[in-house]
Scaffold this active site. Structure first.
Site, PDB file in Angstrom:
ATOM      1  N   ASN A   1       0.810  -1.177   0.022  1.00 37.12           N
ATOM      2  CA  ASN A   1       0.001   0.098  -0.118  1.00 37.12           C
ATOM      3  C   ASN A   1       0.565   1.322  -0.014  1.00 37.12           C
ATOM      4  O   ASN A   1       0.249   2.365   0.313  1.00 37.12           O
ATOM      5  CB  ASN A   1      -0.949  -0.066   1.304  1.00 37.12           C
TER       6      ASN A   1
ATOM      7  N   HIS B   1     -14.100  -1.372   6.166  1.00 38.04           N
ATOM      8  CA  HIS B   1     -13.120  -2.030   6.848  1.00 38.04           C
ATOM      9  C   HIS B   1     -13.467  -2.895   8.266  1.00 38.04           C
ATOM     10  O   HIS B   1     -14.432  -2.579   8.634  1.00 38.04           O
ATOM     11  CB  HIS B   1     -11.832  -1.276   7.193  1.00 38.04           C
TER      12      HIS B   1
ATOM     13  N   GLU C   1     -16.108   4.849   3.486  1.00 36.46           N
ATOM     14  CA  GLU C   1     -14.765   4.961   3.100  1.00 36.46           C
ATOM     15  C   GLU C   1     -14.346   5.921   1.960  1.00 36.46           C
ATOM     16  O   GLU C   1     -15.383   6.050   1.174  1.00 36.46           O
ATOM     17  CB  GLU C   1     -14.054   3.592   2.868  1.00 36.46           C
TER      18      GLU C   1
ATOM     19  N   SER D   1     -10.752  -0.784   0.364  1.00 33.80           N
ATOM     20  CA  SER D   1      -9.521  -1.179   0.577  1.00 33.80           C
ATOM     21  C   SER D   1      -9.485  -2.211  -0.501  1.00 33.80           C
ATOM     22  O   SER D   1      -8.330  -2.739  -1.161  1.00 33.80           O
ATOM     23  CB  SER D   1      -9.144  -1.380   1.827  1.00 33.80           C
TER      24      SER D   1
ATOM     25  N   HIS E   1      -6.864   4.990   2.216  1.00 38.03           N
ATOM     26  CA  HIS E   1      -6.426   4.728   0.841  1.00 38.03           C
ATOM     27  C   HIS E   1      -6.511   5.646  -0.061  1.00 38.03           C
ATOM     28  O   HIS E   1      -5.963   5.890  -1.144  1.00 38.03           O
ATOM     29  CB  HIS E   1      -6.862   3.313   0.276  1.00 38.03           C
TER      30      HIS E   1
END
Ligand code: PLP
Length: 398
Positions: free
Chosen positions: A52, A138, A177, A181, A209
Site C-alpha cells: 500500500n 473495513h 470509506e 480497500s 487509501h
C-alpha cells in the site's frame, strides 16, 4: 514441548482444518525488505504489486533521516500513554501539520487505524444511537459496530437510496470509506454529506487509501470530490499506506478531539506512538503535499495497467485508484493464479473470504509511483501467460 493431552474448550484444530479445506487457510511470508516497487523473499527479487506504499515513500531517505533524528532527540519509545508523559512536542507538531494540511480544527494521533476506528465508534455510540455502515467497510469498523450496544445497519455498497431508506433523523453516525480497500472504488461523498446534513446525523470518513493519493496536495477523497471537510464530522486516515510510515489520526472539531482525549479508551490506555515516528510522518506529509508529479505518474501507470489487463480479457473493478482488483471468483483459483505469477517474479496478493464476499476472491493488484512503465508491462506479460478467466458463475479454465 509435548502437545497437551486434554483438548480444552477451544476447537482450534477443527477451525483450522475447515479453513484449509475451503482453500482459506492463511499463512505469513517473512520478507527481506521492500523498496522501489520490489520485494525480496528467500533470496529472490519480485516485482511488488501488493503493498500500500502508493507513492514509494516507505524507504524515502528524508523520512528515514527524520525517523533517526527523532530517535536521537526523543529516544526509541514514548515511555507512557499520551495523558501521562507520552505526548511530546513532536506529536503536537504532527497534529498541527495534519490540521493545516486537511483543513481540520483539531487532530488526535493513534497507534494504528484499526484502534482509531474502534476508539471513535466505542467512545461515541451509546445504546440509543444508530450506526449506518457501507457493507464493504473495513473489518475494524464492522467488528466494533457489531459489538456495541447501539443498533447497526449496513447498507449495500455505495447504495445511497438504501441508506436514505434506513436513516432516521438525528440518531447517530454514518460511516463510509474514501477509497474501498479491496475494490479501489470511491464512496459518493457529495451524496453522503447531503444525506447526513438533511437527516441531522454525523458523518465519518475512513480515508486510509485516499490520503496522499487523491486530491490537491494529496488531501484525499474529500478534496478530490470537492467536498468541504466542514461537512464531514470525523475524518480518519492512516500513516502506513501512501505516507509510508505507520500510525493513524482522527480529526474534526476541537470539541470532538477533547471528547476523545477523555473518552477514547484505545487512546487513554495505550502507550503513545514513538515521538520519532511522529517526526517521520511530519516529514512524509511535507513530501506528500509536493508530490504532484508522483501522483500524475501513478495515474498514468493505472491507465496503462487497466488498458492492458482489459485487452487481455481480465475483469477489473470500477477503480481509478492504485487498488486494482482482478476478479477471479473461486478461492482456490485465486491462490493458483497468485502462485503462477510468483513463479514469474511478480508478487500479488490473493484476497479471499472472509476479507471479501464469498465467490469474489480476487487478486488485489496495487500500483505505486515507484513502479516503472516496464514493470507494468512485465505484470501484464505474466498475466497474459495465465489461463484463468473470470466468468459470472465462478472460475473456468480457459
Ligand atoms: C489499513 C486500513 C485500516 C487500518 O489501519 P492500520 O493503521 O493498518 O491499522 C483501517 N481502515 C482501512 C480502510 C484500511 O485500509
Amino acid at each position: 514441548m509435548n502437545a497437551p493431552v486434554v483438548k480444552g474448550p477451544f476447537a482450534l484444530g477443527e477451525a483450522l482444518a475447515a479453513r484449509e479445506q475451503a482453500a482459506l487457510l492463511r499463512s505469513r511470508v517473512a520478507t527481506d525488505g521492500a523498496s522501489g516497487g520490489r520485494l525480496k523473499v528467500a533470496g529472490r527479487e519480485y516485482l511488488n504489486f501488493s503493498a500500500n506504499d502508493y507513492l514509494g515513500l516507505a524507504d524515502h531517505p528524508a523520512i528515514k533521516a527524520a525517523f533517526k533524528e527523532g530517535i536521537e532527540r526523543y529516544g526509541a519509545g514514548a515511555g507512557a500513554s499520551p495523558l501521562v508523559t507520552g505526548y511530546s512536542r513532536a506529536h503536537q507538531q504532527l497534529e498541527e501539520t495534519l490540521a493545516d494540511w486537511l483543513g481540520l480544527e483539531a487532530v488526535l494521533l493513534f497507534n494504528c487505524g484499526f484502534s482509531a476506528n474502534q476508539a471513535v465508534l466505542k467512545a461515541l455510540l451509546g445504546k440509543d444511537h444508530l450506526l449506518w455502515q457501507d457493507r464493504l467497510n473495513h473489518a475494524s469498523l464492522q467488528e466494533m459496530g457489531s459489538q456495541l450496544p447501539c443498533k447497526m445497519k449496513r447498507f449495500g455498497h455505495n447504495d445511497m437510496a438504501a441508506l436514505e431508506r434506513q436513516l432516521e433523523p438525528n440518531r447517530g453516525l454514518i460511516v463510509s470509506e474514501g477509497v474501498f480497500s479491496m475494490d479501489g472504488d470511491q464512496g459518493p461523498w457529495r451524496e453522503l454529506a447531503a444525506l447526513a446534513a438533511r437527516s441531522g446525523n454525523w458523518l465519518m470518513i475512513d480515508d486510509a487509501h485516499g490520503l496522499g493519493v487523491l486530491g490537491t496536495e494529496g488531501r484525499g477523497t474529500l478534496a478530490a470530490q470537492g467536498v468541504s471537510p466542514a461537512r464531514v464530522h470525523i475524518q480518519m486516515g492512516t500513516f502506513g499506506k501512501a505516507l509510508g510510515v505507520a500510525g493513524a489520526f482522527v480529526g474534526g472539531s476541537r470539541e470532538l478531539v477533547e471528547y476523545l482525549v477523555n473518552f477514547a479508551r484505545h487512546y487513554v490506555y495505550s502507550t503513545h506512538m514513538p515521538a520519532a515516528q511522529a517526526c517521520a510522518v511530519s516529514q512524509s506529509i511535507e513530501l506528500v503535499r509536493g508530490a504532484e508529479e508522483s501522483r500524475a505518474r501513478l495515474a498514468r501507470l493505472i491507465a496503462r495497467f487497466r488498458q492492458g489487463a482489459q485487452a487481455l480479457g481480465w475483469q477489473l473493478g470500477a477503480s481509478d485508484t492504485p487498488i486494482q482488483p482482478l476478479l477471479v471468483g473461486e478461492s482456490g483459483a485465486a491462490l493458483r493464479l497468485a502462485e503462477r505469477l510468483r513463479g514469474r517474479g511478480v508478487w500479488v496478493g490473493a484476497i479471499r473470504p472472509p476479507t471479501v464476499p464469498v465467490d469474489t476472491a480476487r487478486l488485489r493488484i496495487t500500483l505505486s509511483a515507484a513502479h516503472r512503465d516496464e514493470d507494468i508491462d512485465r505484470l501484464l506479460d505474466a498475466l497474459g501467460s495465465c489461463p484463468f478467466v473470470y466468468s459470472a458463475g465462478g472460475t473456468r479454465d480457459a
